[in-house]
Write a protein that holds these residues in place. Structure first.
Motif, PDB file in Angstrom:
ATOM      1  N   LEU A  62     -10.197  12.568  22.977  1.00 12.10           N
ATOM      2  CA  LEU A  62     -10.859  11.275  23.197  1.00 12.10           C
ATOM      3  C   LEU A  62     -10.347  10.232  22.203  1.00 12.10           C
ATOM      4  CD1 LEU A  62     -14.581  12.447  23.641  1.00 12.10           C
ATOM      5  CD2 LEU A  62     -13.074  11.555  25.420  1.00 12.10           C
ATOM      6  N   THR A  63     -10.058   9.043  22.720  1.00 10.77           N
ATOM      7  CA  THR A  63      -9.609   7.950  21.838  1.00 10.77           C
ATOM      8  C   THR A  63     -10.829   7.144  21.376  1.00 10.77           C
ATOM      9  OG1 THR A  63      -9.486   6.384  23.630  1.00 10.77           O
ATOM     10  CG2 THR A  63      -7.497   7.701  23.227  1.00 10.77           C
ATOM     11  N   ASP A  64     -10.583   6.181  20.499  1.00 12.00           N
ATOM     12  CA  ASP A  64     -11.692   5.326  20.041  1.00 12.00           C
ATOM     13  C   ASP A  64     -12.307   4.566  21.204  1.00 12.00           C
ATOM     14  OD1 ASP A  64     -11.385   6.213  17.544  1.00 12.00           O
ATOM     15  OD2 ASP A  64     -10.372   4.417  16.755  1.00 12.00           O
ATOM     16  N   ALA A  65     -11.436   4.079  22.082  1.00  9.81           N
ATOM     17  CA  ALA A  65     -11.953   3.309  23.226  1.00  9.81           C
ATOM     18  C   ALA A  65     -12.837   4.202  24.101  1.00  9.81           C
ATOM     19  CB  ALA A  65     -10.794   2.752  24.045  1.00  9.81           C
ATOM     20  N   VAL A  99     -12.491   1.145  33.330  1.00 10.47           N
ATOM     21  CA  VAL A  99     -11.579   1.574  34.403  1.00 10.47           C
ATOM     22  C   VAL A  99     -10.450   0.548  34.556  1.00 10.47           C
ATOM     23  CG1 VAL A  99     -11.375   2.061  36.887  1.00 10.47           C
ATOM     24  CG2 VAL A  99     -13.381   2.855  35.631  1.00 10.47           C
ATOM     25  N   ASN A 100     -10.824  -0.729  34.561  1.00 12.10           N
ATOM     26  CA  ASN A 100      -9.790  -1.775  34.704  1.00 12.10           C
ATOM     27  C   ASN A 100      -8.764  -1.684  33.585  1.00 12.10           C
ATOM     28  OD1 ASN A 100     -11.311  -2.626  36.791  1.00 12.10           O
ATOM     29  ND2 ASN A 100     -12.089  -4.489  35.784  1.00 12.10           N
ATOM     30  N   GLU A 101      -9.261  -1.417  32.401  1.00  7.07           N
ATOM     31  CA  GLU A 101      -8.383  -1.379  31.238  1.00  7.07           C
ATOM     32  C   GLU A 101      -7.506  -0.133  31.230  1.00  7.07           C
ATOM     33  OE1 GLU A 101      -9.500  -1.342  26.662  1.00  7.07           O
ATOM     34  OE2 GLU A 101     -10.863  -2.583  27.885  1.00  7.07           O
ATOM     35  N   MET A 102      -8.068   1.000  31.576  1.00  9.73           N
ATOM     36  CA  MET A 102      -7.350   2.279  31.497  1.00  9.73           C
ATOM     37  C   MET A 102      -6.447   2.526  32.707  1.00  9.73           C
ATOM     38  SD  MET A 102      -8.093   3.405  28.635  1.00  9.73           S
ATOM     39  CE  MET A 102      -9.218   2.780  27.403  1.00  9.73           C
ATOM     40  N   LYS A 103      -6.687   1.806  33.768  1.00  8.82           N
ATOM     41  CA  LYS A 103      -5.877   1.895  34.982  1.00  8.82           C
ATOM     42  C   LYS A 103      -5.563   3.346  35.395  1.00  8.82           C
ATOM     43  CE  LYS A 103      -3.518  -2.532  34.307  1.00  8.82           C
ATOM     44  NZ  LYS A 103      -4.362  -3.001  33.232  1.00  8.82           N
ATOM     45  N   GLU A 157      -2.587  14.519  31.446  1.00 11.31           N
ATOM     46  CA  GLU A 157      -3.712  14.874  30.577  1.00 11.31           C
ATOM     47  C   GLU A 157      -4.597  13.673  30.264  1.00 11.31           C
ATOM     48  OE1 GLU A 157      -2.698  17.149  27.139  1.00 11.31           O
ATOM     49  OE2 GLU A 157      -1.910  18.759  28.426  1.00 11.31           O
ATOM     50  N   ARG A 158      -3.935  12.547  30.054  1.00 10.41           N
ATOM     51  CA  ARG A 158      -4.703  11.330  29.767  1.00 10.41           C
ATOM     52  C   ARG A 158      -5.600  10.966  30.970  1.00 10.41           C
ATOM     53  NH1 ARG A 158      -7.833   8.823  26.696  1.00 10.41           N
ATOM     54  NH2 ARG A 158      -7.995   6.613  27.142  1.00 10.41           N
ATOM     55  N   LEU A 159      -5.039  11.172  32.150  1.00  8.74           N
ATOM     56  CA  LEU A 159      -5.825  10.890  33.356  1.00  8.74           C
ATOM     57  C   LEU A 159      -7.106  11.739  33.366  1.00  8.74           C
ATOM     58  CD1 LEU A 159      -6.131   9.504  36.132  1.00  8.74           C
ATOM     59  CD2 LEU A 159      -4.896  11.425  37.141  1.00  8.74           C
ATOM     60  N   GLN A 160      -6.963  13.014  32.991  1.00  5.24           N
ATOM     61  CA  GLN A 160      -8.147  13.892  32.945  1.00  5.24           C
ATOM     62  C   GLN A 160      -9.203  13.313  31.992  1.00  5.24           C
ATOM     63  OE1 GLN A 160      -8.670  17.041  34.298  1.00  5.24           O
ATOM     64  NE2 GLN A 160      -6.671  17.693  35.015  1.00  5.24           N
ATOM     65  N   VAL A 220     -14.297  10.706  31.011  1.00  2.00           N
ATOM     66  CA  VAL A 220     -15.161   9.723  30.332  1.00  2.00           C
ATOM     67  C   VAL A 220     -15.983   8.948  31.376  1.00  2.00           C
ATOM     68  CG1 VAL A 220     -15.114   7.568  28.995  1.00  2.00           C
ATOM     69  CG2 VAL A 220     -13.708   9.530  28.286  1.00  2.00           C
ATOM     70  N   CYS A 221     -15.321   8.576  32.457  1.00  2.00           N
ATOM     71  CA  CYS A 221     -16.051   7.844  33.519  1.00  2.00           C
ATOM     72  C   CYS A 221     -17.142   8.733  34.115  1.00  2.00           C
ATOM     73  CB  CYS A 221     -15.104   7.424  34.635  1.00  2.00           C
ATOM     74  SG  CYS A 221     -13.953   6.166  34.120  1.00  2.00           S
ATOM     75  N   LEU A 222     -16.832   9.992  34.365  1.00  2.00           N
ATOM     76  CA  LEU A 222     -17.833  10.858  34.993  1.00  2.00           C
ATOM     77  C   LEU A 222     -19.020  11.104  34.053  1.00  2.00           C
ATOM     78  CD1 LEU A 222     -15.578  13.399  36.942  1.00  2.00           C
ATOM     79  CD2 LEU A 222     -16.754  11.375  37.817  1.00  2.00           C
TER      80      LEU A 222
END
Ligand code: MSP
Length: 516
Positions: A381-384, A426-430, A442-445, A450-452
């Motif tokens: 997990l990143t800071d964002a 979501v808009n930011e992470m595309k 992996e980043r997509l996962q 995070v969204c779920l």
């Protein structure tokens, strides 16, 4: 240490059966249903009572004006109320009717007890009677034109001999009670209103009607020429439903009672009812929660004014749970609000269809198409990501604060803000772009995970207001239908999600109906 309250008892007014269920009734009933769900999610077992008030002149006149048998008429309307609430999925435990034989016996018991104690006397009275309010109005209560301010009708002058409950004896006790118990009436403005009402002399309460005038009521146990005044009869329901006066009376449940009402019947609850309970030597209600009115075209909705909005029709036309959401989000509790179809439609589109509905379908579509099962490591997990996740707890706290301060509108606003925050994430992470890049699997996962997690929190938090949508979210995330029955189900740090096949369609966009 105080033990947390594990049971509670909430009530709506018993609605008069001279009108069919409309938006005004449904607001209070929906609110009580929401409170029950909210409390039960937090482990407080809550008994929820609603029902119908079936005696009195208004009802008798209405049945007669339609050429109907009164009993048949009240049965029909009472069933209509019960069916409407059931079809709207409202989770009442007790549907109380004042024509029930057990109620009649208990009212007669209360009357006899007060008579034996010298709390009821017989005397002549002259005053201004409003049939709409079913009570005598004082000179200061009528408006400048001499009309009842709620019904805009001239009260009738009536002079008759009747039985009186010596309410004036409780004048000081009422003042003390409302001064001492700051939560006895909320919001605060209504407690102040009652305290200032109590600055004037307090009269006694006429509790009988001669049978020449009215037969549709509960006969006085000590004088068969009279029936009981409808308010004295109806208010007792709240207590009788807990088993009073029997040996099985659940006085602990009674001690938790919160009555949900609107401001039109504040005086009957704060003054008459509290004094009645004091005279019966029963603890007054723990709390009265008082809302303002829903107005249509600037006036209170009422059948006689022909501006009635039917709750079931609204939900059938605009979708399940939508009315609950709109009513709770739109009304600032304690003040009046205006219902307009346009606002209702806009609210559904902005917050439900384009808000949570769109967010869920957007995230779910990408997840289903590219992943199916979501797995990620906490360490990735990143800071964002953490920033968004930390908003879940903040939202839950703001939500609960709104409920405890009776600022339900604030609770819903903060929930909507979390929807927006997740949308922006979501808009930011595309994630759609991540899906196209094989090095970003992996980043997509993580992003979808995070969204779920956020959607899970949104579902769990909103469950008392949108129970059906919450259930669909729980199902879509394979959490089990009842996952949000406990609030702990909302905020979990899962690193694995199974998704079900269908993409949940929570709310559809709706259109303003064309004028007919
Ligand atoms: N029968 C009495 C209550 C007896 S309780 C022991 C009565 N019935 S009523 O049918 O007139 O219902 C009044 C209540 O319905 C209000 O206090 C409120 O809870 C709800 N509402 C009815 N119309 C309303 C609005 N327009 N706006 C908000 N709530 C209103 O009074």
């Amino acid at each position: 240490m105080a033990t947390p309250q594990s049971r509670s008892y909430i009530t709506t007014p018993l609605y008069y059966v001279n009108a069919r269920p409309h938006l005004g009734h449904s607001y209070t009933t929906i609110l009580a249903d929401t409170i029950k769900r909210h409390r039960e999610q937090r482990g407080i077992q809550t008994t929820f009572l609603t029902g119908t008030d079936e005696h009195g002149e208004k009802i008798e006149q209405m049945a007669k004006s339609q050429g109907r048998d009164t009993r048949e008429f009240v049965d029909e309307v009472a069933n209509d109320f019960r069916d409407t609430w059931q079809k709207m999925g409202l989770s009442f435990d007790i549907f109380y009717r004042t024509t029930d034989p057990n109620h009649i016996r208990a009212v007669q018991h209360a009357l006899q007890t007060l008579k034996d104690r010298g709390e009821i006397v017989f005397r002549e009275y002259e005053g201004k009677y409003c049939v709409g309010c079913e009570r005598f109005l004082t000179d200061t209560e009528v408006n400048a034109d001499g009309l009842c301010p709620d019904h805009l009708k001239k009260p009738e002058n009536r002079k008759e001999s009747n039985y009186f409950f010596l309410m004036s004896r409780y004048h000081q006790a009422l003042i003390d009670h409302f001064e001492k118990n700051r939560n006895a009436i909320r919001p605060e403005q209504f407690r102040q209103e009652m305290l200032s009402f109590l600055k004037q002399p307090l009269g006694d309460l006429c509790i009988s009607r001669p049978k020449e005038r009215l037969t549709w009521g509960i006969e006085l146990p000590f004088d068969s020429n009279f029936v009981t005044y409808v308010w004295f009869d109806a208010l007792l329901n709240y207590l009788v439903a807990t088993g009073w006066p029997g040996a099985q009376w659940d006085s602990n449940l009674w001690a938790t009672v919160n009555h949900f009402i609107a401001k039109d019947i504040l005086k009957a609850h704060a003054i008459y009812w509290t004094a009645m309970l004091m005279a019966l030597q029963v603890k007054p209600a723990q709390e009265l929660q008082v809302s303002g009115w829903w107005l249509v075209d600037g006036t209170k909705m009422s059948k006689s004014l022909g501006n009635v909005v039917r709750p079931l029709e609204m939900e059938e036309k605009f979708g399940r749970d939508t009315l609950r959401f709109y009513l709770l989000r739109e009304m600032s509790y304690g003040s009046d609000s205006t219902f307009t179809l346009e606002n209702y439609v806009n609210c559904i589109n902005a917050y439900l269809a384009n808000g949570i509905g769109n967010l869920v379908s957007r995230v779910y579509t990408i997840a289903k198409k590219n992943l199916g099962v979501v797995d990620f490591a906490e360490a990735d997990l990143t800071d964002a990501d953490r920033r968004l996740l930390s908003l879940r707890t903040k939202t839950r706290e703001a939500w609960d604060q709104g409920f405890s301060e009776l600022k339900y509108q604030n609770s819903l606003k903060s929930w909507c803000e979390l929807v927006t925050a997740c949308d922006l994430y979501v808009n930011e992470m595309k994630p759609w772009a991540l899906a196209k890049d094989p090095t970003q699997k992996e980043r997509l996962q993580v992003v979808i995970g995070v969204c779920l997690r956020t959607i899970q929190a949104l579902g769990g938090i909103i469950a008392p207001v949108l129970p059906n949508a919450a259930r669909e979210i729980a199902n879509a995330l394979h959490l089990g239908e009842n996952h949000f029955d406990q609030i702990e189900g909302a905020i979990e740090d899962r690193t694995h999600f199974d998704l079900r096949d269908e993409i949940p369609k929570l709310f559809m966009r709706v259109q303003m109906p064309q004028a007919e």
